[in-house]
Design a protein around this motif. Structure first.
Motif, short mmCIF file in Angstrom:
data_model
loop_
_atom_site.label_atom_id
_atom_site.label_comp_id
_atom_site.label_asym_id
_atom_site.label_seq_id
_atom_site.Cartn_x
_atom_site.Cartn_y
_atom_site.Cartn_z
N LYS A 83 67.00 17.62 -49.17
CA LYS A 83 68.31 17.54 -48.51
C LYS A 83 68.77 18.90 -48.02
O LYS A 83 69.29 19.04 -46.93
N TYR A 84 68.58 19.90 -48.89
CA TYR A 84 69.10 21.23 -48.55
C TYR A 84 68.07 22.12 -47.87
O TYR A 84 68.16 23.34 -47.91
N ASP A 130 78.95 26.34 -44.21
CA ASP A 130 78.70 25.86 -42.84
C ASP A 130 77.40 25.07 -42.77
O ASP A 130 77.28 24.10 -42.04
N GLU A 131 76.42 25.53 -43.57
CA GLU A 131 75.08 24.92 -43.49
C GLU A 131 75.03 23.54 -44.15
O GLU A 131 74.25 22.69 -43.74
N ASN A 132 75.82 23.33 -45.21
CA ASN A 132 75.62 22.07 -45.94
C ASN A 132 76.78 21.09 -45.85
O ASN A 132 76.74 20.02 -46.44
N SER A 133 77.85 21.47 -45.09
CA SER A 133 79.03 20.59 -45.10
C SER A 133 78.70 19.20 -44.53
O SER A 133 79.37 18.23 -44.85
N HIS A 134 77.66 19.09 -43.70
CA HIS A 134 77.34 17.79 -43.10
C HIS A 134 76.36 16.99 -43.97
O HIS A 134 76.03 15.85 -43.66
N ILE A 135 75.89 17.60 -45.08
CA ILE A 135 74.90 16.89 -45.93
C ILE A 135 75.65 16.09 -46.99
O ILE A 135 76.41 16.65 -47.77
N PRO A 136 75.46 14.77 -47.01
CA PRO A 136 76.24 13.98 -47.97
C PRO A 136 75.75 14.12 -49.41
O PRO A 136 74.59 14.45 -49.66
#
Ligand code: ADP
Length: 393
Positions: A298-299, A346-352
């Motif tokens: 995911k990351y 910023d990099e992970n805010s869209h990853i649920p």
């Protein structure tokens, strides 16, 4: 007597013998910021014979009204209990320190009440010197009120947070139970479609089956996380201990998660062939491994290699999950394993995610007598290490 003292006494005597000196001295006493009151002892009474400007009451009573009056009447009339202090000083022949003495005009004083012993050995005068500490006392009282208010606000916030926490836990419990049933049905049909029990699928439909299966498995992992967190919360999480080969479990987890890898991602297993036997709960250990792999993929949204390495060190089975994804900033590390602890960048805010995975992983590892640790560097990748004690042979 030393010469220095003699000279000093002579200077003082000369000073007070001149009218100018006396005038100057009285003016200085009048103007000093400290309050000064002089009482003459008359039997059991104390008559006020002098008070300087700082000692003058701020209310209506003018100085001539007070001077010449006895303390028991003059000061009691103003609500103060000075005459009792004067009694103590006169009888005890000792100075008394007063703190927070309240005069009739509402001011608060701190100072000393001193006996003056005459040539006959009797206490014939008493002097009181005090500083007006009203504003400091007021400030202290204000501070206390402010502190009490801050405390009340904090405890109200703590109660609200506890309530919200409870609501979150209840919601987790409910949602996960409600989702589990329908998902089990979906997974059943996906499996039947995949193995041909419902008839031959056209090639275009057969091609999407692995992705469907992987997504359903991912949902199952999330639901399990929610259920497990709710169980942990209510102390209902109990391990079912058996002998488990952690190496084999790790290999199977890699195979299962490989289906979730995106085009530019790869998942590798490295770990020899010797079993790593531990005493543990198979499903829970599997969940830890799936969670770590799921996070690593995911990351790493830009692609890259996720590697799971199985080995042994100091009596422990050690599973390392390494990725070269977005990594974690040093400042965020303490939040990593906390409940609902999601790091927002910023990099992970869209990853649920739920923020429950690592919290659960660590709690489960600890229940097995093991531990999970993490090292990471923002922008370069992360490494999570699971240690579980090897089964004693
Ligand atoms: P989530 O459901 O948000 O993934 P986790 O408890 O699994 O919750 O992880 C907590 C947070 O730690 C994540 O929100 C993410 O910011 C960070 N994190 C976890 N694993 C990694 C990783 N391999 N690389 C970078 N960040 C990670």
């Amino acid at each position: 007597m030393s010469t220095g003292n003699a000279q000093f006494s002579a200077l003082i005597r000369a000073f007070f013998q001149s009218d100018e000196g006396v005038q100057f001295f009285l003016e200085a006493v009048e103007q000093m910021p400290m309050a000064l009151m002089l009482f003459r002892v008359e039997g059991t009474e104390h008559r006020l014979v002098y008070l300087n400007r700082s000692a003058m009451p701020t209310d209506q009573v003018a100085p001539p009204d007070l001077v010449g009056r006895v303390a028991s009447r003059a000061f009691r009339a103003q609500g103060a209990d000075l005459s009792k202090i004067l009694d103590v000083v006169r009888d005890g022949r000792e100075p008394v320190h007063v703190s927070e003495y309240r005069s009739g005009d509402g001011r608060v004083w701190e100072g000393d009440v001193q006996p003056i012993v005459g040539r006959d050995g009797a206490v014939n005068h008493i002097v009181m010197m005090a500083t007006d500490v009203s504003s400091a006392v007021r400030q202290r009282a204000d501070d206390r009120v402010e502190a009490a208010q801050a405390n009340a606000t904090l405890s109200a916030q703590a109660t609200r947070l506890a309530e919200l926490d409870k609501i979150k836990s209840d919601f987790l419990n409910l949602a996960s139970h409600e989702l589990r049933g329908p998902l089990a049905v979906l997974r059943g049909y996906i499996s039947m479609l995949g193995d041909g029990s419902l008839g031959e699928l056209p090639p275009s439909a057969a091609a999407v089956m692995p992705a469907l299966d992987a997504k359903a498995a991912h949902m199952a992992l999330l639901i399990t996380q929610m259920l497990e967190a709710a169980r942990l919360e209510d102390s209902r999480l109990h391990l079912k201990i058996e002998t488990v080969d952690l190496r084999q479990l790790a290999r199977a987890a890699v195979a299962a998660m490989a289906a979730l890898a995106r085009p530019k991602q790869s998942v590798m297993f490295q770990g020899g062939s010797a079993p790593l036997l531990v005493l543990g709960d198979r499903l829970r250990l599997e969940n830890i491994l799936l969670n770590l792999l799921d996070n690593a993929l995911k990351y790493s949204p830009g692609g890259g290699e996720v590697r799971m390495i199985a080995g042994r060190r100091h009596g422990n089975a050690v599973i390392t999950v390494r990725d070269n994804g977005i990594g974690i900033a040093e400042a965020d590390m303490p939040k990593l394993f906390t409940r609902f602890g999601r790091l927002v960048t910023d990099e992970n805010s869209h990853i649920p995610g739920t923020g429950l995975g690592l919290y659960l992983c660590r709690e489960l590892a600890r229940m097995h007598g093991g531990e999970i640790t993490a090292t990471s560097e923002a922008g370069r990748g992360s490494e999570f290490v699971l240690r579980v004690p090897l089964k004693q042979t």
